[in-house]
Design a protein around this motif. Structure first.
Motif, PDB file in Angstrom:
ATOM      1  N   ILE A  91      55.507  45.074  14.926  1.00 16.87           N
ATOM      2  CA  ILE A  91      55.568  44.972  16.461  1.00 16.87           C
ATOM      3  C   ILE A  91      54.364  43.999  16.788  1.00 16.87           C
ATOM      4  CG2 ILE A  91      54.803  46.278  18.543  1.00 16.87           C
ATOM      5  CD1 ILE A  91      55.413  49.071  16.698  1.00 16.87           C
ATOM      6  N   PRO A  92      55.137  43.205  17.758  1.00 21.68           N
ATOM      7  CA  PRO A  92      54.082  41.915  18.377  1.00 21.68           C
ATOM      8  C   PRO A  92      52.978  42.593  19.099  1.00 21.68           C
ATOM      9  CG  PRO A  92      56.547  41.815  18.920  1.00 21.68           C
ATOM     10  CD  PRO A  92      56.513  43.202  18.344  1.00 21.68           C
ATOM     11  N   GLU A  93      52.207  41.572  19.051  1.00 17.22           N
ATOM     12  CA  GLU A  93      50.781  41.901  19.828  1.00 17.22           C
ATOM     13  C   GLU A  93      51.389  42.143  21.471  1.00 17.22           C
ATOM     14  OE1 GLU A  93      47.720  42.613  19.494  1.00 17.22           O
ATOM     15  OE2 GLU A  93      48.105  42.418  17.201  1.00 17.22           O
ATOM     16  N   GLY A  94      50.667  43.199  22.253  1.00 17.66           N
ATOM     17  CA  GLY A  94      51.031  43.428  23.612  1.00 17.66           C
ATOM     18  C   GLY A  94      52.235  44.273  23.797  1.00 17.66           C
ATOM     19  N   VAL A  95      52.996  44.649  22.674  1.00 19.79           N
ATOM     20  CA  VAL A  95      53.840  45.680  22.835  1.00 19.79           C
ATOM     21  C   VAL A  95      53.332  46.940  22.259  1.00 19.79           C
ATOM     22  CG1 VAL A  95      56.231  46.408  22.121  1.00 19.79           C
ATOM     23  CG2 VAL A  95      55.661  43.845  22.682  1.00 19.79           C
ATOM     24  N   ASP A  96      53.481  48.025  23.125  1.00 19.38           N
ATOM     25  CA  ASP A  96      53.073  49.273  22.578  1.00 19.38           C
ATOM     26  C   ASP A  96      53.934  50.159  21.827  1.00 19.38           C
ATOM     27  OD1 ASP A  96      54.561  50.670  24.297  1.00 19.38           O
ATOM     28  OD2 ASP A  96      53.048  50.849  26.034  1.00 19.38           O
ATOM     29  N   PHE A  97      53.755  51.226  21.339  1.00 15.62           N
ATOM     30  CA  PHE A  97      54.627  51.995  20.371  1.00 15.62           C
ATOM     31  C   PHE A  97      55.781  52.563  21.157  1.00 15.62           C
ATOM     32  CE2 PHE A  97      50.685  52.481  18.003  1.00 15.62           C
ATOM     33  CZ  PHE A  97      50.917  51.919  16.841  1.00 15.62           C
ATOM     34  N   ASP A  98      55.365  52.847  22.283  1.00 18.98           N
ATOM     35  CA  ASP A  98      56.554  53.397  23.230  1.00 18.98           C
ATOM     36  C   ASP A  98      57.735  52.432  23.512  1.00 18.98           C
ATOM     37  OD1 ASP A  98      55.368  55.775  23.178  1.00 18.98           O
ATOM     38  OD2 ASP A  98      54.696  55.912  25.152  1.00 18.98           O
ATOM     39  N   GLN A  99      57.131  51.257  23.682  1.00 19.43           N
ATOM     40  CA  GLN A  99      58.050  50.245  24.120  1.00 19.43           C
ATOM     41  C   GLN A  99      58.794  49.610  23.037  1.00 19.43           C
ATOM     42  OE1 GLN A  99      58.653  47.990  27.081  1.00 19.43           O
ATOM     43  NE2 GLN A  99      57.741  49.927  28.289  1.00 19.43           N
ATOM     44  N   PHE A 131      54.143  43.653   3.991  1.00 18.48           N
ATOM     45  CA  PHE A 131      53.498  44.552   4.817  1.00 18.48           C
ATOM     46  C   PHE A 131      52.613  45.464   4.088  1.00 18.48           C
ATOM     47  CE2 PHE A 131      58.174  44.239   6.329  1.00 18.48           C
ATOM     48  CZ  PHE A 131      57.838  44.286   7.652  1.00 18.48           C
ATOM     49  N   LYS A 132      51.455  45.970   4.770  1.00 17.12           N
ATOM     50  CA  LYS A 132      50.491  46.188   4.313  1.00 17.12           C
ATOM     51  C   LYS A 132      49.893  47.520   4.993  1.00 17.12           C
ATOM     52  CE  LYS A 132      47.049  43.125   6.379  1.00 17.12           C
ATOM     53  NZ  LYS A 132      47.984  42.783   7.295  1.00 17.12           N
ATOM     54  N   ALA A 133      48.777  48.260   4.628  1.00 21.06           N
ATOM     55  CA  ALA A 133      48.241  49.465   5.390  1.00 21.06           C
ATOM     56  C   ALA A 133      47.629  49.001   6.698  1.00 21.06           C
ATOM     57  CB  ALA A 133      47.434  50.238   4.513  1.00 21.06           C
ATOM     58  N   GLY A 134      47.759  49.325   7.777  1.00 19.29           N
ATOM     59  CA  GLY A 134      47.263  48.957   9.085  1.00 19.29           C
ATOM     60  C   GLY A 134      48.235  48.261  10.058  1.00 19.29           C
ATOM     61  N   ASP A 135      49.386  47.870   9.348  1.00 23.83           N
ATOM     62  CA  ASP A 135      50.283  47.183   9.856  1.00 23.83           C
ATOM     63  C   ASP A 135      51.064  48.050  10.988  1.00 23.83           C
ATOM     64  OD1 ASP A 135      49.816  44.561   8.992  1.00 23.83           O
ATOM     65  OD2 ASP A 135      51.684  44.770   7.438  1.00 23.83           O
ATOM     66  N   ARG A 136      51.254  47.596  12.303  1.00 23.98           N
ATOM     67  CA  ARG A 136      52.035  48.503  13.391  1.00 23.98           C
ATOM     68  C   ARG A 136      53.172  47.740  13.298  1.00 23.98           C
ATOM     69  NH1 ARG A 136      51.322  46.129  17.947  1.00 23.98           N
ATOM     70  NH2 ARG A 136      51.378  48.124  19.405  1.00 23.98           N
ATOM     71  N   VAL A 137      54.329  49.017  12.939  1.00 25.95           N
ATOM     72  CA  VAL A 137      55.710  48.765  12.744  1.00 25.95           C
ATOM     73  C   VAL A 137      56.696  49.501  13.514  1.00 25.95           C
ATOM     74  CG1 VAL A 137      55.080  47.740  10.272  1.00 25.95           C
ATOM     75  CG2 VAL A 137      55.582  50.103  10.570  1.00 25.95           C
ATOM     76  N   VAL A 138      58.020  49.056  13.389  1.00 24.20           N
ATOM     77  CA  VAL A 138      58.846  49.717  13.944  1.00 24.20           C
ATOM     78  C   VAL A 138      60.031  49.790  13.196  1.00 24.20           C
ATOM     79  CG1 VAL A 138      59.819  47.792  15.552  1.00 24.20           C
ATOM     80  CG2 VAL A 138      60.317  50.184  16.150  1.00 24.20           C
ATOM     81  N   ALA A 139      61.087  50.741  13.013  1.00 23.11           N
ATOM     82  CA  ALA A 139      62.039  50.789  12.071  1.00 23.11           C
ATOM     83  C   ALA A 139      63.128  51.560  12.432  1.00 23.11           C
ATOM     84  CB  ALA A 139      61.642  51.238  10.758  1.00 23.11           C
ATOM     85  N   LEU A 140      64.509  51.229  12.301  1.00 23.26           N
ATOM     86  CA  LEU A 140      65.639  52.058  12.371  1.00 23.26           C
ATOM     87  C   LEU A 140      66.012  52.771  10.868  1.00 23.26           C
ATOM     88  CD1 LEU A 140      67.816  52.811  14.618  1.00 23.26           C
ATOM     89  CD2 LEU A 140      69.117  50.729  13.747  1.00 23.26           C
ATOM     90  N   GLU A 174      65.886  38.093  17.961  1.00 22.91           N
ATOM     91  CA  GLU A 174      66.353  37.717  19.249  1.00 22.91           C
ATOM     92  C   GLU A 174      66.064  38.621  20.400  1.00 22.91           C
ATOM     93  OE1 GLU A 174      70.555  35.877  21.083  1.00 22.91           O
ATOM     94  OE2 GLU A 174      70.547  36.235  19.103  1.00 22.91           O
ATOM     95  N   LEU A 175      66.186  39.819  20.009  1.00 23.33           N
ATOM     96  CA  LEU A 175      65.945  40.669  21.265  1.00 23.33           C
ATOM     97  C   LEU A 175      64.371  40.691  21.403  1.00 23.33           C
ATOM     98  CD1 LEU A 175      68.224  43.774  20.180  1.00 23.33           C
ATOM     99  CD2 LEU A 175      68.236  42.468  22.224  1.00 23.33           C
ATOM    100  N   LEU A 176      63.451  40.631  20.453  1.00 22.55           N
ATOM    101  CA  LEU A 176      62.095  40.419  20.476  1.00 22.55           C
ATOM    102  C   LEU A 176      61.722  39.315  21.192  1.00 22.55           C
ATOM    103  CD1 LEU A 176      60.859  41.884  17.068  1.00 22.55           C
ATOM    104  CD2 LEU A 176      60.515  42.908  19.129  1.00 22.55           C
ATOM    105  N   ALA A 177      62.256  38.458  20.904  1.00 23.28           N
ATOM    106  CA  ALA A 177      61.970  36.952  21.761  1.00 23.28           C
ATOM    107  C   ALA A 177      62.283  37.256  23.417  1.00 23.28           C
ATOM    108  CB  ALA A 177      63.060  35.930  21.361  1.00 23.28           C
ATOM    109  N   TYR A 178      63.467  38.114  23.625  1.00 23.61           N
ATOM    110  CA  TYR A 178      63.599  38.183  25.215  1.00 23.61           C
ATOM    111  C   TYR A 178      62.631  39.190  25.467  1.00 23.61           C
ATOM    112  CZ  TYR A 178      68.687  36.706  23.760  1.00 23.61           C
ATOM    113  OH  TYR A 178      69.507  35.911  23.693  1.00 23.61           O
ATOM    114  N   MET A 179      61.900  40.141  25.017  1.00 26.40           N
ATOM    115  CA  MET A 179      60.879  41.072  25.365  1.00 26.40           C
ATOM    116  C   MET A 179      59.708  39.966  25.466  1.00 26.40           C
ATOM    117  SD  MET A 179      61.071  44.604  23.312  1.00 26.40           S
ATOM    118  CE  MET A 179      59.458  45.084  24.149  1.00 26.40           C
ATOM    119  N   LYS A 180      59.331  39.107  24.538  1.00 26.11           N
ATOM    120  CA  LYS A 180      58.182  38.257  24.733  1.00 26.11           C
ATOM    121  C   LYS A 180      58.354  37.541  26.141  1.00 26.11           C
ATOM    122  CE  LYS A 180      57.298  38.319  19.944  1.00 26.11           C
ATOM    123  NZ  LYS A 180      57.161  37.440  18.520  1.00 26.11           N
ATOM    124  N   SER A 181      59.447  36.985  26.205  1.00 30.57           N
ATOM    125  CA  SER A 181      59.732  36.003  27.373  1.00 30.57           C
ATOM    126  C   SER A 181      59.669  36.781  28.789  1.00 30.57           C
ATOM    127  CB  SER A 181      60.977  35.227  27.139  1.00 30.57           C
ATOM    128  OG  SER A 181      62.012  35.871  27.542  1.00 30.57           O
TER     129      SER A 181
END
Length: 324
Positions: free
Chosen positions: A108-116, A79-88, A281-288
């Motif tokens: 965070i995949p393209e097309g997914v906002d921070f709230d989502q 990871f580097k500065a500028g990356d959009r990320v989510v974490a638990l 797997e969850l991210l894949a379900y979101m993308k689809s």
């Protein structure tokens, strides 16, 4: 930086907006400028001193953050500065910045906002592992999901469908919430504030009962849920939102080979490989488009107390989010 802290246990009013030092970070950690924070029942349990493990005071709550990396330790590799990320994370998410170990970061995949994005980690992983890892859901089974319009419930309905459940019975306390559960894919709707809701569940199943039940209300709802189980049925307990504890005689499970199973996500998180596999797997379900996340409300960080009040008042549908 600004953060939300509490120095004593109590109601939402103990949450204070304070100025604190920005966090230091280790060689394997990054600093995330937080753009969205997930609100969960675990946060309210921490605040009330009723969490599964002890909460040391003073305490900054918050286990879900999404944002942009602004600095990283010398040993961070992916990871580097500028990356959009989510974490638990463990705690301290109710803040403008958070120190996060690289091992728990996900881009965070393209097309997914921070709230989502921030709506997925805790509640998405919980729903996944309650159903699959602990509940051992099988194709063709009947599933009962309480609080079905909440963050975990709404995701669990969709995942139960993806995992092959034939009948998905959703319970909630209002018609509006039941309608939302239906939109998520529930096949049958039951208002658990009405007398005889347990009988309605049994009638839906032709008297047999449900194979798997997801229970986080507690008290009498738990006791009635046990009576809704089919032979070899399982109920997975993952909370007690009512604040009421439950008791039962283990002997009553024997006649029909039934099970009561506890779920605590931090135990699952001790297996990084399992967490990464399920999260991807969850991210894949979101993308689809198979998995849709509902944002039920967005509050400024300063209104964390208001957000907690709404959550515990059971007035919300979907995920609540704070924004610094």
């Amino acid at each position: 930086m600004k953060a939300i802290k509490f120095e004593e246990f109590g109601g939402p009013e103990v949450l204070q907006l304070v100025e604190v030092e920005k966090p230091d970070f280790a060689d394997t950690e990054v600093i995330v400028e937080v753009k969205a924070i997930g609100i969960n029942y675990a946060d309210t349990a921490r605040r009330e001193g009723k969490y599964v493990v002890q909460t040391e005071l003073p305490y900054i709550p918050g286990s879900e953050v999404a944002g942009v990396i602004v600095a990283s330790g010398k040993n961070v590799e992916n990871f580097k500065a500028g990356d959009r990320v989510v974490a638990l994370i463990g705690s301290a998410g109710y803040a403008e910045f958070a120190a996060v170990d690289e091992s728990v970061l996900t881009k965070i995949p393209e097309g997914v906002d921070f709230d989502q994005a921030v709506a997925l980690p805790l509640q998405g992983l919980s729903a996944y592992h309650i159903l699959k890892t602990m509940g051992r859901i099988q194709k063709g089974e009947t599933v009962l999901i309480h609080a079905a319009a909440g963050g975990v419930g709404a995701i669990a309905i969709q995942l139960a469908r993806i995992f092959g459940a034939e009948t998905i019975i959703a319970t909630a306390s209002t018609e509006e919430k039941l309608f939302h559960a239906q939109k998520m894919g529930a096949t049958h709707l039951v208002n658990y504030t009405e007398e005889g809701w347990g009988d309605k569940v049994k009638n839906i199943t032709g008297g047999r009962g449900v194979d798997l039940a997801l229970e986080m209300v507690g008290g009498e709802v738990f006791n009635k849920t046990l009576k809704c189980l089919a032979p070899f049925g399982r109920v997975v307990v993952f909370g007690a939102a009512s604040g009421e504890q439950s008791s039962f005689s283990p002997g009553q499970l024997m006649r029909k080979n039934q099970s009561v199973i506890g779920f605590f996500l931090p135990q699952i998180m001790r297996d990084p490989e399992l967490i990464h596999q399920s999260f991807n797997e969850l991210l894949a379900y979101m993308k689809s488009g198979e998995l849709v996340l509902t944002i039920g409300g967005v509050y400024p960080l300063a209104e964390a107390a208001k957000a907690h009040h709404s959550l515990q008042g059971r007035k919300t549908i979907g995920k609540l989010v704070l924004r610094p």
